[in-house]
Design a protein around this motif. Structure first.
Motif, PDB file in Angstrom:
ATOM      1  N   LEU A   1      12.143 -26.521 -27.011  1.00 29.63           N
ATOM      2  CA  LEU A   1      11.386 -26.531 -25.763  1.00 29.63           C
ATOM      3  C   LEU A   1      12.279 -26.197 -24.575  1.00 29.63           C
ATOM      4  CD1 LEU A   1       8.678 -26.959 -24.454  1.00 29.63           C
ATOM      5  CD2 LEU A   1       9.120 -29.409 -24.388  1.00 29.63           C
ATOM      6  N   ALA A   2      13.517 -26.707 -24.591  1.00 30.88           N
ATOM      7  CA  ALA A   2      14.453 -26.397 -23.510  1.00 30.88           C
ATOM      8  C   ALA A   2      14.723 -24.901 -23.445  1.00 30.88           C
ATOM      9  CB  ALA A   2      15.754 -27.161 -23.721  1.00 30.88           C
ATOM     10  N   ALA A   3      14.965 -24.294 -24.610  1.00 35.30           N
ATOM     11  CA  ALA A   3      15.230 -22.857 -24.644  1.00 35.30           C
ATOM     12  C   ALA A   3      14.040 -22.071 -24.103  1.00 35.30           C
ATOM     13  CB  ALA A   3      15.558 -22.422 -26.071  1.00 35.30           C
ATOM     14  N   HIS A   4      12.828 -22.543 -24.412  1.00 32.69           N
ATOM     15  CA  HIS A   4      11.637 -21.825 -23.952  1.00 32.69           C
ATOM     16  C   HIS A   4      11.470 -21.948 -22.440  1.00 32.69           C
ATOM     17  CE1 HIS A   4       7.800 -19.918 -24.078  1.00 32.69           C
ATOM     18  NE2 HIS A   4       7.152 -20.986 -23.647  1.00 32.69           N
ATOM     19  N   ILE A   5      11.740 -23.110 -21.903  1.00 34.38           N
ATOM     20  CA  ILE A   5      11.632 -23.291 -20.453  1.00 34.38           C
ATOM     21  C   ILE A   5      12.625 -22.384 -19.734  1.00 34.38           C
ATOM     22  CG2 ILE A   5      12.028 -24.927 -18.581  1.00 34.38           C
ATOM     23  CD1 ILE A   5      10.919 -27.069 -20.583  1.00 34.38           C
ATOM     24  N   PHE A   6      13.841 -22.320 -20.247  1.00 40.45           N
ATOM     25  CA  PHE A   6      14.836 -21.442 -19.628  1.00 40.45           C
ATOM     26  C   PHE A   6      14.405 -19.980 -19.723  1.00 40.45           C
ATOM     27  CE2 PHE A   6      18.034 -24.886 -20.999  1.00 40.45           C
ATOM     28  CZ  PHE A   6      17.832 -25.584 -19.823  1.00 40.45           C
ATOM     29  N   PHE A   7      13.721 -19.619 -20.809  1.00 43.89           N
ATOM     30  CA  PHE A   7      13.220 -18.251 -20.969  1.00 43.89           C
ATOM     31  C   PHE A   7      12.129 -17.944 -19.948  1.00 43.89           C
ATOM     32  CE2 PHE A   7       9.809 -15.630 -22.844  1.00 43.89           C
ATOM     33  CZ  PHE A   7      10.487 -14.415 -22.956  1.00 43.89           C
ATOM     34  N   VAL A   8      11.141 -18.834 -19.839  1.00 45.75           N
ATOM     35  CA  VAL A   8      10.056 -18.606 -18.871  1.00 45.75           C
ATOM     36  C   VAL A   8      10.619 -18.579 -17.455  1.00 45.75           C
ATOM     37  CG1 VAL A   8       7.905 -19.545 -17.942  1.00 45.75           C
ATOM     38  CG2 VAL A   8       8.333 -19.630 -20.406  1.00 45.75           C
TER      39      VAL A   8
END
Length: 662
Positions: free
Chosen positions: A533-540
């Motif tokens: 989830l952290a990686a996805h937030i940084f991506f968005v």
């Protein structure tokens, strides 16, 4: 990366109250009647092929914006279709760009508590929740979701001591890392970019402000609103909240309301009526029918459509509103199965948009670990018998009363690989991902791999759950395949009180202590996917060029890019491990109706599927089942649960206890 609290920007934005309008005009809020569905040759009717048009979506956004202006709360507004395709994201000038998840009760935050993220992620998550939890037989909002995911049901100061909500843990489903849900890609051809079901940025939401949309009585999507910057839940259903986000979403839904008879407030669980909204049209501060047209508010001082990386960026150079896809068509990702794909004429399957079944019935893939994996005939028997049990079962969460249950059924081998996914025509979309989570969870915790693979994780917090389980159960060999764990049993161990709900008792070993617990931090369930989830937030956010991978959790891989919990775990009932004698060979997961109905369909489907292949396979031997385990609680012993079936569950017989002695 240790956990999301690290540096994160995780805006857990509130799900917009999703609502749809009939015909694209604001008609004043009179619900349209449920239409006569297309006849089906079997026991189920197929939902009519309805979808939101571009004009519909524009009107929904315009009405929501007018209410937000009247309430002086600039907001981010998202609209999705039934399978999660994002049709519009509108950001009002002055809207808070980020949102924050509520902190732990004691302020010592773990997992996704007290982190912030783009508000658009919250708005989309709210909208997807309203769409995914709803069907032709029930209309649920994110306020409904808030009611059923808490540590007590119903949540209120005077209900401490009651068991947890029936969908406790569902918030960690349809995750952005899941291998089941699809990803939007602006680089893909338009048709393939919109094949559902889609992932949700933050999983499912319990923050009021997400409302389903219906067109001519058919669920076609939802609206989600994030405006106050606080991504939380409703801890007390005994009062009426004046929630601006909910009012904004409700105003947007005018003309696209669900039939009154299927709203969550008409559905009861254990004698308690669920909540649909605390907002009412009588208290609108705007006049939805008089809202300015979308053309007057887009690219103006009021606001504009805004791209959301990985979810919404259509057109060049600026995003445009797109139309929804009718559920049940090839383009939606769900369609009716052919007779070659599944024997029951009522069955629906997931499709890739090109006519291919994404999860065809097949034999087990785990011959390297299992001497006699599930055969194709056995897989087919299990799925078909579970489907038959479902079609006979009386639904709990559908109206009218005595409707048939509609669920998704997923079968996996011991590697968690899908051996078939089938569903009823109008089963809620959320159950697709959840049924696969449930099957994988039962297979994993019943396997000889569970302890070893958890202890190989690089995050110390995850490794520590194994000794906690062993200490709690007083068994140094726990999680090595000796015991069959259903999701009901796993859920017992995943509650912040053990036994479930009993205030003052210690937490289960797979949960957080109540001082650190909230719906954003449930224990092992959330710890396993927090890095994803952290990686996805940084991506968005644009801080990371790479998105989270399409494999949740960082367990050891049995093949490149594949592990046993590829879409996370689930911790509410509805799954059974499957055995050949004393040997685990797979698991079945059910999701979409009441938890006792889900339990019964998985248990009896396994039982009768086994009988159909001459008793070669079936449920776990009684001596191996988790309900043989007792745990000291004060001056008494508390027993884990394994399966719990409803009494008088069928529409075609008067059987009282269908699961007894099986």
């Amino acid at each position: 990366m240790r956990r999301l609290q690290l540096t994160a920007a995780v805006t857990m934005a509130a799900l917009l109250l999703a609502s749809c309008g009939g015909g694209g005009t604001a008609s004043g809020g009179t619900p349209t009647p449920t239409p006569s569905p297309t006849p089906s040759p079997g026991r189920y009717a197929v939902p009519a092929a309805e979808a939101l048009s571009v004009a519909d979506v524009q009107g929904i956004v315009a009405r929501a914006v007018a209410e937000a202006q009247a309430r002086n709360l600039p907001s981010v507004i998202a609209v999705v279709d039934r399978v999660g395709n994002v049709l519009a994201v509108y950001t009002m000038t002055g809207a808070r760009p980020r949102a924050t998840a509520q902190p732990a009760p004691n302020g010592r935050n773990l997992d996704v508590q007290n982190v912030n993220f783009p508000a658009s992620m919250g708005a989309i998550s709210k909208a997807i929740t309203g769409a995914y939890l709803s069907s032709g037989g029930n209309a649920f909002t994110t306020r409904t979701a808030s009611m059923i995911v808490k540590e007590h049901f119903p949540p209120a100061p005077n209900t401490a001591g009651l068991e947890s909500g029936p969908l406790f843990g569902v918030q960690f489903s349809s995750l952005p890392c899941s291998d089941l849900v699809n990803r939007y890609s602006s680089a893909a051809p338009p048709a393939s970019a919109f094949i559902g079901p889609k992932r949700s940025p933050l999983g499912l939401s319990a923050d009021p402000g997400g409302i389903p949309l219906y067109k001519n009585g058919v669920v076609v999507g939802a609206i989600g609103v994030m405006g106050d910057g606080n991504y939380a839940d409703d801890p007390n259903v005994t009062d009426i909240d004046d929630d601006a986000e909910e009012y904004i979403a409700l105003a947007g839904s005018v003309g696209f309301e669900p039939p009154e008879t299927i709203k969550g407030s008409r559905i009861t669980i254990d004698g308690t009526s669920l909540r649909f909204t605390d907002a009412t049209p009588a208290n609108f501060k705007s006049t939805p029918a008089s809202a300015p047209p979308f053309s007057a508010i887009n690219n103006s001082a009021i606001g504009r459509l805004t791209a959301v990386r990985g979810y919404y960026q259509v057109g060049a150079p600026d995003p445009v509103v797109v139309a929804g896809t009718p559920y049940g068509t090839e383009a939606s990702g769900y369609r009716k199965a052919t007779s070659a794909e599944f024997a029951n004429s009522d069955a629906f399957i997931l499709t890739d948009g090109n006519g291919n079944n994404r999860f065809p019935v097949r034999a087990g893939t785990d011959s390297a670990e299992v001497s006699q994996p599930l055969t194709l005939a056995e897989s087919r028997a299990l799925l078909e018998e579970a489907f038959t049990i479902m079609s006979r079962a009386r639904a709990q969460i559908r109206r009218p009363l005595d409707s048939r249950a509609q669920v998704t059924i997923s079968l996996v081998d011991t590697r968690g690989q899908a051996l078939g996914v089938v569903r009823a025509p109008d089963a809620p979309v959320f159950g697709t991902d959840v049924s696969l989570q449930k099957a994988r969870t039962a297979a994993f915790f019943s396997s000889r791999f569970a302890a070893d693979e958890l202890q190989q994780n690089t995050i110390p917090d995850i490794r520590e759950f194994v000794p906690r389980v062993r200490t709690f159960l007083n068994d140094e060999t726990a999680l090595t395949g000796k015991v069959a764990f259903s999701d009901r049993a796993n859920g017992n161990l995943s509650r912040p009180f053990f036994p479930d709900g009993e205030v003052g008792r210690p937490n289960g070993p797979l949960s957080r202590p109540i001082e650190n617990f909230n719906p954003f931090s449930t224990g092992l369930q959330s710890a396993l996917i927090i890095t994803n989830l952290a990686a996805h937030i940084f991506f968005v956010d644009g801080m990371n060029p790479a998105d989270t991978r399409e494999v949740c959790t960082f367990l050891p891989e049995f093949a490149p890019g594949r592990n046993r919990l590829q879409n996370g775990i689930q911790i509410f009932p509805g799954s059974m491990p499957i055995y050949r004698g004393n040997t685990l060979i797979g698991a079945i997961g059910i999701s979409g109706d009441g938890i006792d109905q889900d339990d019964m369909i998985s248990f009896l489907g396994t039982h009768f599927g086994g009988l159909r292949v001459n008793g070669a396979i079936g449920n776990a031997p009684p001596a191996m089942r988790a309900d043989r385990i007792t745990v000291p609680v004060g001056d008494r012993q508390a027993r884990l649960l394994y399966v719990q079936c409803p009494f008088a569950p069928f529409l075609d017989t008067s059987d009282q206890n269908a699961c007894q002695d099986k």
